[in-house]
Design an enzyme around this catalytic site. Structure first.
Site, mmCIF file in Angstrom:
data_model
loop_
_atom_site.group_PDB
_atom_site.id
_atom_site.type_symbol
_atom_site.label_atom_id
_atom_site.label_comp_id
_atom_site.label_asym_id
_atom_site.label_seq_id
_atom_site.Cartn_x
_atom_site.Cartn_y
_atom_site.Cartn_z
ATOM 1 N N ASP A 72 -57.273 117.749 40.768
ATOM 2 C CA ASP A 72 -57.413 117.100 39.454
ATOM 3 C C ASP A 72 -56.093 116.967 38.699
ATOM 4 O OD1 ASP A 72 -60.145 116.892 39.917
ATOM 5 O OD2 ASP A 72 -60.578 118.811 38.978
ATOM 6 N N GLU A 129 -67.712 106.387 33.198
ATOM 7 C CA GLU A 129 -67.190 106.420 34.578
ATOM 8 C C GLU A 129 -67.513 105.113 35.296
ATOM 9 O OE1 GLU A 129 -67.495 111.178 35.673
ATOM 10 O OE2 GLU A 129 -68.875 109.810 36.617
ATOM 11 N N ASN A 162 -71.809 106.456 40.833
ATOM 12 C CA ASN A 162 -70.500 105.788 40.799
ATOM 13 C C ASN A 162 -70.344 104.835 41.975
ATOM 14 O OD1 ASN A 162 -68.550 106.673 38.565
ATOM 15 N ND2 ASN A 162 -69.574 108.582 39.159
ATOM 16 N N HIS A 173 -62.903 112.029 37.596
ATOM 17 C CA HIS A 173 -63.185 113.383 37.094
ATOM 18 C C HIS A 173 -63.810 113.279 35.701
ATOM 19 C CE1 HIS A 173 -62.758 117.703 36.846
ATOM 20 N NE2 HIS A 173 -62.330 117.533 35.598
ATOM 21 N N ILE A 205 -62.525 119.672 48.677
ATOM 22 C CA ILE A 205 -61.094 119.559 48.375
ATOM 23 C C ILE A 205 -60.382 119.122 49.651
ATOM 24 C CG2 ILE A 205 -59.038 120.886 47.765
ATOM 25 C CD1 ILE A 205 -60.925 122.622 46.013
HETATM 26 C C1 GRF Z 1 -69.365 112.322 38.548
HETATM 27 O O1 GRF Z 1 -69.642 112.870 37.289
HETATM 28 C C2 GRF Z 1 -67.918 112.486 38.883
HETATM 29 O O2 GRF Z 1 -67.074 112.492 37.793
HETATM 30 C C3 GRF Z 1 -67.889 113.825 39.552
HETATM 31 O O3 GRF Z 1 -69.091 113.891 40.278
HETATM 32 C C4 GRF Z 1 -70.060 113.070 39.669
HETATM 33 C C5 GRF Z 1 -70.612 112.152 40.718
HETATM 34 O O4 GRF Z 1 -71.783 111.511 40.300
HETATM 35 N N1 GRF Z 1 -66.690 113.948 40.331
HETATM 36 P P1 GRF Z 1 -72.445 110.365 41.172
HETATM 37 O O5 GRF Z 1 -72.782 110.954 42.544
HETATM 38 O O6 GRF Z 1 -71.491 109.230 41.267
HETATM 39 O O7 GRF Z 1 -73.700 109.999 40.440
#
Ligand code: GRF
Length: 202
Positions: free
Chosen positions: A146, A176, A13, A110, A93
């Site tokens: 969340d 995402e 991400n 999420h 958290i």
């Molecule tokens: C993602 O699936 C996100 O939704 C969750 O943790 C994962 C992170 O993946 N909170 P990355 O490190 O961005 O590949």
């Protein structure tokens, strides 16, 4: 807006956010100026370094309590004059104190269509529940995990018979990587604003 991305792992991400914020589009409202990881040696750190973005590793194990770790985060974010904090696979958290300090300025992603499947292993929860649709949600962070106001959501289909857990995880990551940069831009540009229920105005 000056953005810090907080990570704990692979950082796919983070990569999507870096790629998007660097595309030469007109009127871009955000720039990633800092990456913070609570774990050393993770792939996300390498991604940041390759993009020339400064990285701070703040190991939660070096602190006696969650509050002290969060105070250090707050100190670093303030020093860098950060406007928006993006949690991209950050597996800690945040304390109510930190959330209050940064109210309306922290975004999280999420891997489910919230409010369904909060907490850990949301993709596994979805597969276990036999749902045919799950997805991803970008939301403002509030003191409850969340559950802050939703900024963006995108569904994906699940075939509970044929799909493996990895299939579901990857399919959700695919969306995402699209909605997270979009949601960040919506907030950074002021098109989406946090409506603080505690403030009494708007
Ligand atoms: C993602 O699936 C996100 O939704 C969750 O943790 C994962 C992170 O993946 N909170 P990355 O490190 O961005 O590949």
């Amino acid at each position: 807006k000056r953005v810090a991305v907080l990570i704990s792992g692979t950082g796919t991400n983070l990569q999507a956010l870096i790629d998007d914020t660097r595309e030469p589009k007109h009127g871009r409202h955000s720039e990633i100026v800092l990456v913070i990881s609570n774990k050393s040696g993770v792939a996300g750190i390498t991604r940041a370094e390759e993009a020339g973005i400064p990285v701070e590793v703040v190991s939660h194990q070096d602190f006696k309590s969650r509050e002290e770790f969060d105070q250090e985060l707050h100190r670093i974010l303030s020093w860098w004059q950060i406007d928006l904090v993006v949690l991209a696979g950050f597996m800690r958290i945040l304390s109510p104190w930190f959330v209050q300090q940064w109210r309306g300025k922290v975004l999280n992603i999420h891997p489910s269509l919230l409010p369904a499947f909060k907490g850990l292993d949301a993709q596994k929860q979805a597969l276990g529940a036999g749902v045919r649709v799950s997805g991803a949600t970008v939301h403002f962070v509030d003191p409850e995990v969340d559950s802050g106001s939703i900024i963006a959501q995108e569904p994906v289909r699940i075939n509970p018979v044929e799909d493996s857990l990895d299939d579901v995880i990857e399919r959700i990551k695919g969306v995402e990587h699209v909605i997270f940069p979009q949601a960040l831009e919506l907030v950074a540009s002021g098109q989406v604003r946090f409506n603080d229920p505690a403030s009494g105005d708007d």
